[in-house]
Write a protein that holds these residues in place. Structure first.
Motif, short mmCIF file in Angstrom:
data_model
loop_
_atom_site.label_atom_id
_atom_site.label_comp_id
_atom_site.label_asym_id
_atom_site.label_seq_id
_atom_site.Cartn_x
_atom_site.Cartn_y
_atom_site.Cartn_z
N VAL A 47 -3.37 8.82 7.33
CA VAL A 47 -2.11 9.16 7.98
C VAL A 47 -1.92 8.28 9.21
O VAL A 47 -0.83 7.74 9.46
CB VAL A 47 -2.08 10.66 8.38
CG1 VAL A 47 -0.89 10.96 9.29
CG2 VAL A 47 -2.04 11.55 7.14
N ALA A 48 -3.00 8.10 9.97
CA ALA A 48 -2.93 7.27 11.17
C ALA A 48 -2.64 5.81 10.82
O ALA A 48 -1.72 5.19 11.36
CB ALA A 48 -4.23 7.37 11.96
N SER A 49 -3.41 5.24 9.90
CA SER A 49 -3.28 3.81 9.60
C SER A 49 -1.95 3.50 8.94
O SER A 49 -1.30 2.49 9.25
CB SER A 49 -4.43 3.34 8.72
OG SER A 49 -4.46 4.05 7.50
N THR A 50 -1.50 4.34 8.01
CA THR A 50 -0.27 4.05 7.29
C THR A 50 0.95 4.14 8.20
O THR A 50 1.88 3.33 8.10
CB THR A 50 -0.11 5.00 6.09
OG1 THR A 50 -1.30 4.97 5.29
CG2 THR A 50 1.07 4.59 5.22
N ASN A 51 0.94 5.10 9.12
CA ASN A 51 2.05 5.19 10.08
C ASN A 51 2.06 4.01 11.04
O ASN A 51 3.12 3.53 11.42
CB ASN A 51 1.99 6.51 10.83
CG ASN A 51 2.67 7.65 10.09
OD1 ASN A 51 3.89 7.74 10.05
ND2 ASN A 51 1.86 8.51 9.47
N VAL A 52 0.89 3.54 11.45
CA VAL A 52 0.83 2.37 12.32
C VAL A 52 1.38 1.14 11.59
O VAL A 52 2.17 0.37 12.15
CB VAL A 52 -0.61 2.12 12.81
CG1 VAL A 52 -0.76 0.71 13.38
CG2 VAL A 52 -1.00 3.15 13.85
N VAL A 53 0.99 0.96 10.34
CA VAL A 53 1.49 -0.17 9.56
C VAL A 53 3.01 -0.05 9.39
O VAL A 53 3.74 -1.05 9.48
CB VAL A 53 0.79 -0.24 8.19
CG1 VAL A 53 1.51 -1.20 7.25
CG2 VAL A 53 -0.66 -0.68 8.37
N ARG A 54 3.48 1.15 9.16
CA ARG A 54 4.93 1.35 9.07
C ARG A 54 5.63 0.89 10.35
O ARG A 54 6.63 0.16 10.29
CB ARG A 54 5.25 2.83 8.81
CG ARG A 54 6.73 3.15 8.87
CD ARG A 54 7.00 4.65 8.80
NE ARG A 54 8.41 4.95 8.97
CZ ARG A 54 8.92 6.19 9.00
NH1 ARG A 54 8.11 7.24 8.88
NH2 ARG A 54 10.22 6.38 9.19
N ALA A 55 5.11 1.32 11.49
CA ALA A 55 5.73 0.96 12.76
C ALA A 55 5.72 -0.55 12.98
O ALA A 55 6.69 -1.12 13.51
CB ALA A 55 5.01 1.67 13.91
N VAL A 56 4.65 -1.21 12.57
CA VAL A 56 4.55 -2.67 12.74
C VAL A 56 5.54 -3.38 11.82
O VAL A 56 6.24 -4.32 12.23
CB VAL A 56 3.11 -3.14 12.47
CG1 VAL A 56 3.04 -4.67 12.45
CG2 VAL A 56 2.17 -2.58 13.53
#
Length: 289
Positions: A47-56
């Motif tokens: 959840v953490a990594s996928t949302n960070v990638v989304r934001a980037v």
């Protein structure tokens, strides 16, 4: 103003308006880079990594859709092209079977995080130190191991652990959330409990926990989390592919985001955007490929 002069002004205004509209359309078209479809599994780390990638990716001008699936369905979605990418591939052990099934239909971009671990976890106050000791204390653990979602590779490995060690404990499936809730309740009451878990996970920052030794090495050694994309993604969206290929961070950085997500009322997407904003030096390396 004469009619001819008025007509001239109207023509100039019309040309300016048209030019402005064309410029606006050009900017909009330049910013319309398409939609990247990300799949993930509902583990706190993913959840953490996928949302960070989304934001980037959004910072780079892409639209992003996220879909939560079971681990098996997540891999199948990338293989079939229903999803463009995952940043949640645990290799070489946990998701080995999934990769073997769909390997020809996906591209492994390599690790985005190094230093993971899988196993059975207990509070540090628990006297048991090894999986081989569990049968002697089965009643202490109510005859069960608290697991996560049944489709997870970790659960398949734990089924092997039960068979290999001939355990008299039943593996109970659930989810990351139900596992953590059971662990929290047991610790609050200073009771013994054994759960399936992994590193990185925010619960190691909240409680004093330990992995049980695995003398038969069923869980294997340290793993990595990989980024995997569908075949053809590099040709279809080369810039997004380059960003995903460059995405790499540390367990400590992931832990920061996971802890933010444990606050009451936390929004993982908003937390990811905040982390990205506060760590632009790291993010720029990903954006520059």
């Amino acid at each position: 103003m004469t009619k001819s002069l008025l007509s001239r002004h109207m023509r100039i205004a019309g040309l300016a308006l048209a030019a402005g509209a064309g410029l606006t359309a050009g900017v909009a078209q330049a910013q319309d880079k398409g939609t990247v479809h990300l799949a993930y599994v509902e583990w706190s780390s993913e959840v953490a990594s996928t949302n960070v990638v989304r934001a980037v990716l959004e910072q780079a001008g892409f639209d992003v859709d996220m879909t939560s699936l079971s681990a098996a369905a997540m891999w199948q979605a990338v293989a079939s092209g229903d999803a463009d990418a995952i940043v949640a591939a645990w290799l070489p052990t946990t998701h080995e079977e999934y990769l073997e099934r769909v390997g020809d239909d996906v591209e492994d971009l390599g690790p985005n995080l190094d230093g993971t671990k899988l196993g059975l976890v207990v509070p540090t106050y628990t006297e048991v130190d090894s999986i081989a000791e569990l049968n002697d204390h089965a009643d202490t653990f109510n005859g069960e191991i608290i697991g996560i979602d049944p489709g997870a590779g970790l659960m398949g490995l734990t089924e092997e652990v039960v068979d290999t060690y001939d355990l008299d404990l039943n593996l109970r499936s659930g989810s990351d959330a139900t596992m953590v809730a059971a662990l929290s309740n047991a610790i609050s009451n200073e009771e013994d409990i054994v759960v399936t878990s992994w590193t990185p996970h925010w619960m190691f920052a909240r409680w004093d926990l330990k992995y049980l030794e695995d003398p038969e090495n069923v869980y294997g050694g340290a793993e990595q989390i990989h980024t995997v994309v569908r075949q053809g993604f590099a040709e279809d969206m080369p810039e997004a592919h380059a960003i995903l290929d460059a995405f790499e961070w540390t367990p400590e950085q992931m832990g920061e985001v996971m802890l933010m997500n444990q606050e009451e009322g936390a929004d993982p997407y908003e937390n990811a955007k905040q982390w990205v904003e506060e760590n632009q030096d790291v993010v720029e390396n990903w954006l520059n490929g």
